[in-house]
Motif scaffolding. Structure first.
Motif, PDB file in Angstrom:
ATOM      1  N   TYR A  85      -4.138   3.757  11.720  1.00 15.71           N
ATOM      2  CA  TYR A  85      -3.747   4.395  10.458  1.00 15.71           C
ATOM      3  C   TYR A  85      -2.241   4.212  10.236  1.00 15.71           C
ATOM      4  N   GLU A  86      -1.461   4.573  11.224  1.00 12.79           N
ATOM      5  CA  GLU A  86      -0.001   4.528  11.094  1.00 12.79           C
ATOM      6  C   GLU A  86       0.474   3.109  10.773  1.00 12.79           C
ATOM      7  N   ASN A  87      -0.004   2.128  11.513  1.00  7.26           N
ATOM      8  CA  ASN A  87       0.463   0.759  11.333  1.00  7.26           C
ATOM      9  C   ASN A  87      -0.025   0.146  10.026  1.00  7.26           C
ATOM     10  N   LEU A  88      -1.240   0.454   9.622  1.00  8.03           N
ATOM     11  CA  LEU A  88      -1.777  -0.125   8.396  1.00  8.03           C
ATOM     12  C   LEU A  88      -1.134   0.489   7.158  1.00  8.03           C
ATOM     13  N   PHE A  89      -0.848   1.785   7.192  1.00 13.97           N
ATOM     14  CA  PHE A  89      -0.115   2.390   6.082  1.00 13.97           C
ATOM     15  C   PHE A  89       1.299   1.816   6.000  1.00 13.97           C
ATOM     16  N   GLN A  90       1.934   1.622   7.148  1.00 12.36           N
ATOM     17  CA  GLN A  90       3.265   1.025   7.153  1.00 12.36           C
ATOM     18  C   GLN A  90       3.256  -0.395   6.604  1.00 12.36           C
ATOM     19  N   ALA A  91       2.130  -1.094   6.763  1.00 12.29           N
ATOM     20  CA  ALA A  91       2.014  -2.464   6.266  1.00 12.29           C
ATOM     21  C   ALA A  91       1.764  -2.525   4.768  1.00 12.29           C
ATOM     22  N   GLY A  92       1.612  -1.361   4.123  1.00  9.35           N
ATOM     23  CA  GLY A  92       1.458  -1.324   2.678  1.00  9.35           C
ATOM     24  C   GLY A  92       0.052  -1.084   2.183  1.00  9.35           C
ATOM     25  N   CYS A  93      -0.913  -0.850   3.072  1.00 14.41           N
ATOM     26  CA  CYS A  93      -2.280  -0.563   2.638  1.00 14.41           C
ATOM     27  C   CYS A  93      -2.339   0.813   1.979  1.00 14.41           C
ATOM     28  N   GLN A  94      -3.206   0.953   0.984  1.00 16.44           N
ATOM     29  CA  GLN A  94      -3.274   2.179   0.202  1.00 16.44           C
ATOM     30  C   GLN A  94      -4.361   3.143   0.670  1.00 16.44           C
ATOM     31  N   PHE A  95      -5.403   2.605   1.274  1.00 14.66           N
ATOM     32  CA  PHE A  95      -6.482   3.440   1.809  1.00 14.66           C
ATOM     33  C   PHE A  95      -7.038   2.757   3.043  1.00 14.66           C
ATOM     34  N   VAL A  96      -7.238   3.548   4.097  1.00 16.52           N
ATOM     35  CA  VAL A  96      -7.710   3.018   5.377  1.00 16.52           C
ATOM     36  C   VAL A  96      -8.968   3.777   5.773  1.00 16.52           C
ATOM     37  N   MET A  97     -10.050   3.031   6.058  1.00 17.86           N
ATOM     38  CA  MET A  97     -11.318   3.684   6.403  1.00 17.86           C
ATOM     39  C   MET A  97     -11.895   3.135   7.704  1.00 17.86           C
ATOM     40  N   PRO A  98     -11.797   3.892   8.806  1.00 10.28           N
ATOM     41  CA  PRO A  98     -12.618   3.572   9.977  1.00 10.28           C
ATOM     42  C   PRO A  98     -14.068   3.949   9.681  1.00 10.28           C
ATOM     43  N   PHE A  99     -14.992   3.148  10.189  1.00  9.31           N
ATOM     44  CA  PHE A  99     -16.407   3.454   9.954  1.00  9.31           C
ATOM     45  C   PHE A  99     -17.254   2.841  11.056  1.00  9.31           C
ATOM     46  N   GLU A 100     -18.512   3.282  11.105  1.00  8.16           N
ATOM     47  CA  GLU A 100     -19.483   2.719  12.040  1.00  8.16           C
ATOM     48  C   GLU A 100     -20.813   2.564  11.333  1.00  8.16           C
ATOM     49  N   ALA A 155      -9.929   9.871   4.996  1.00 10.78           N
ATOM     50  CA  ALA A 155      -8.592  10.464   5.101  1.00 10.78           C
ATOM     51  C   ALA A 155      -7.852  10.212   3.795  1.00 10.78           C
ATOM     52  N   ALA A 156      -6.698  10.835   3.660  1.00 10.84           N
ATOM     53  CA  ALA A 156      -5.957  10.777   2.403  1.00 10.84           C
ATOM     54  C   ALA A 156      -5.503   9.364   2.080  1.00 10.84           C
ATOM     55  N   PRO A 157      -5.743   8.901   0.863  1.00 11.86           N
ATOM     56  CA  PRO A 157      -5.084   7.677   0.402  1.00 11.86           C
ATOM     57  C   PRO A 157      -3.579   7.941   0.249  1.00 11.86           C
ATOM     58  N   VAL A 158      -2.817   6.874   0.179  1.00 13.15           N
ATOM     59  CA  VAL A 158      -1.373   7.012   0.022  1.00 13.15           C
ATOM     60  C   VAL A 158      -1.052   7.803  -1.251  1.00 13.15           C
ATOM     61  N   GLY A 159      -0.174   8.802  -1.123  1.00 17.62           N
ATOM     62  CA  GLY A 159       0.246   9.603  -2.254  1.00 17.62           C
ATOM     63  C   GLY A 159      -0.512  10.897  -2.442  1.00 17.62           C
ATOM     64  N   TYR A 160      -1.589  11.110  -1.660  1.00 24.71           N
ATOM     65  CA  TYR A 160      -2.417  12.308  -1.821  1.00 24.71           C
ATOM     66  C   TYR A 160      -2.459  13.161  -0.549  1.00 24.71           C
ATOM     67  N   GLU A 161      -1.495  12.967   0.332  1.00 20.62           N
ATOM     68  CA  GLU A 161      -1.535  13.615   1.641  1.00 20.62           C
ATOM     69  C   GLU A 161      -1.445  15.143   1.569  1.00 20.62           C
ATOM     70  N   LYS A 162      -0.794  15.692   0.555  1.00 20.23           N
ATOM     71  CA  LYS A 162      -0.565  17.140   0.507  1.00 20.23           C
ATOM     72  C   LYS A 162      -1.802  17.932   0.122  1.00 20.23           C
ATOM     73  N   THR A 163      -2.762  17.304  -0.552  1.00 24.41           N
ATOM     74  CA  THR A 163      -3.923  18.059  -1.032  1.00 24.41           C
ATOM     75  C   THR A 163      -5.253  17.552  -0.486  1.00 24.41           C
TER      76      THR A 163
END
Length: 366
Positions: free
Chosen positions: A175-190, A312-320
Motif C-alpha cells: 500500500y505504502e509503496n504503490l501510493f507513493q508511486a502515484g496509484c489512486q486506488f490499491v486493492m489486495p484480493f484473493e 481501503a481508502a482511495p487517495v484523497g478520502y482517507e479522513k472519512t
C-alpha cells in the motif's frame, strides 16, 4: 541480450509484529520484474537459474459512456498459465537443477512479485486514438501476485496467525509503496476455487494498483464523505447480523449483502486502511481472516470458492473512508453454486437467495 540491472537488498519494515522485526528482501529478476520476500528472519538464500524473456507491459483502458466506468483490455492474458500440474507449479520454490519458477529460491516465508501477465503497468503503451468511438487511456499501474507460503496447499485459515500477520504487513508495505508511486486506488484480493475461475491452486492472492478510482470505490468514498456511518450501522445491527469479533474488529453479514453468506470484516472505529490499525486491530483482523474462511469451509463442507477484496481508502478520502474486507462466497448452499445470471449482470440488481440475518446466525453458530 537482457541487460536488466540486478538489484538485491534487505530492508527492515517500520512496523513490528508483536515486537518482532519484519524483513523484506527486494530482488530484481532477470526479466526485470520485482520480487519481494517477506519474513520474520532475513532471507539470505542464493538465487537459482531464472527464465528471461518478454514481459507484458499492460493493456489499455477504454471508457464505457453508458456505465460511466473504465474497463481494462489485456488480450495478452489469454496466454497466462492455466492449471499447471503440481510439478510445474510456477508459485512453488525453485528446485536446484529443476525448471525455473517465479521464485528462484529454494525456500521463502511469503513472496510478492510483479505479474508476468499484467493488466496494469507503469510503462503501459499509449493506446490508439479511437476518436468518437470511445475514450482511451494508458493502463498505468501495477499488478502483483502474493504467494502466501511455499507449500502448494493451504488457505487463510490453515496458514496460521503468524503467517496472516506477515501477510497484512506485506499488504501494508505494498500500500505504502504503490501510493507513493502515484496509484489512486490499491486493492489486495484473493480468488479461491474453480467456480471463481482460479487457474493456479497454490495459495495466493493478488494486488491491483489503479491509476484512477474505480466507479464502485468512488461511490463508496462519496457516501462516506456525505456522512454514511458504518461504525454506527455495525453497532445497531450487531445482534442480528454479527458473526464474530476480535481485537476491535468485527465480522458481520451486511444487511444489504448481495451474495448469500457475504461477510465483511471492519474495524469498530473508522480507519482508512490496515496501515492505520493498532496492534490489537492487526491481530484481530488476522484472526478473523482465518476464522471466516474456517466457518465457510465448515458450513459448506468443502474448500469454499469465494472472492475476497480489501476496500481501503482511495487517495484523497482517507479522513472519512471506513475500511472493509469483503468475502463473496460463490455458494448459496452446500454443493449449490450462486450463479450471477442475466438480470444481475445486465442491471446490477442482485437477487439474494439467503437473508443476511439468517446467514449471520448460521455462520455465528459454527
Amino acid at each position: 541480450m537482457n541487460r536488466t540491472r540486478v538489484s538485491d537488498h534487505q530492508t527492515i519494515l517500520r512496523h513490528k509484529i508483536a515486537g518482532r522485526d519484519v524483513h523484506r528482501r527486494t530482488f530484481t529478476k532477470r526479466d526485470g520484474r520485482d520480487l519481494f520476500l517477506y519474513g520474520y528472519t532475513p532471507h539470505k538464500l542464493s538465487p537459482l537459474g531464472q527464465d528471461s524473456g518478454e514481459v507484458a507491459k499492460g493493456g489499455e483502458l477504454r471508457y464505457h459512456p453508458l456505465r460511466a466506468e473504465w474497463n481494462l483490455y489485456a488480450p495478452h492474458r489469454q496466454n497466462r498459465t492455466f492449471k499447471p500440474s503440481a510439478a510445474d507449479d510456477p508459485l512453488a520454490p525453485s528446485v536446484d537443477g529443476g525448471a525455473a519458477t517465479e521464485i528462484p529460491f529454494t525456500d521463502f516465508e511469503l513472496a510478492i512479485f510483479e505479474n508476468k501477465f499484467t493488466s496494469l503497468h507503469a510503462q503501459a503503451p499509449t493506446p490508439p486514438d479511437m476518436e468518437a468511438l470511445a475514450d482511451t487511456a494508458r493502463a498505468q499501474g501495477r499488478c502483483d501476485v502474493v504467494v502466501y507460503s511455499p507449500e502448494a496447499t493451504g488457505n487463510l485459515s490453515t496458514i496460521g496467525q503468524d503467517k496472516r500477520r506477515l501477510l497484512i504487513a506485506a499488504w501494508n508495505d505494498r500500500y505504502e509503496n504503490l501510493f507513493q508511486a502515484g496509484c489512486q486506488f490499491v486493492m489486495p484480493f484473493e480468488n479461491r476455487g474453480d467456480a471463481v475461475g482460479v487457474t493456479l491452486h497454490h495459495p495466493h492472492g493478488q494486488i491491483y494498483a489503479f491509476p484512477f478510482i474505480p466507479a464502485v470505490q468512488k461511490k463508496a468514498a462519496k457516501a462516506f464523505n456525505a456522512g454514511y456511518n458504518l461504525a454506527r450501522v455495525m453497532d445497531d445491527a450487531w445482534v442480528d447480523y454479527g458473526v464474530a469479533e476480535a481485537g476491535g474488529m468485527r465480522a458481520f453479514c451486511p444487511p444489504f449483502a448481495r451474495f448469500p453468506y457475504e461477510v465483511w470484516i471492519a474495524p469498530r472505529a473508522q480507519k482508512a486502511g490496515p496501515w492505520a490499525f493498532n496492534e490489537d486491530e492487526l491481530d484481530g483482523f488476522a484472526h478473523l481472516l482465518g476464522d471466516i474462511t474456517r466457518r465457510y469451509d465448515s458450513f459448506f463442507g468443502c474448500e469454499t470458492p469465494y472472492m475476497l477484496s480489501l476496500h481501503a481508502a482511495p487517495v484523497g478520502y482517507e479522513k472519512t473512508f471506513h475500511f472493509t474486507a469483503q468475502f463473496y462466497p460463490l455458494l448459496r448452499a452446500p454443493n449449490r453454486i450462486k450463479y450471477l445470471a442475466s438480470v444481475e449482470q445486465a442491471t446490477g440488481v442482485f437477487t439474494v437467495d439467503v437473508m443476511p440475518e439468517h446467514a449471520a446466525n448460521v455462520l455465528k453458530s459454527l
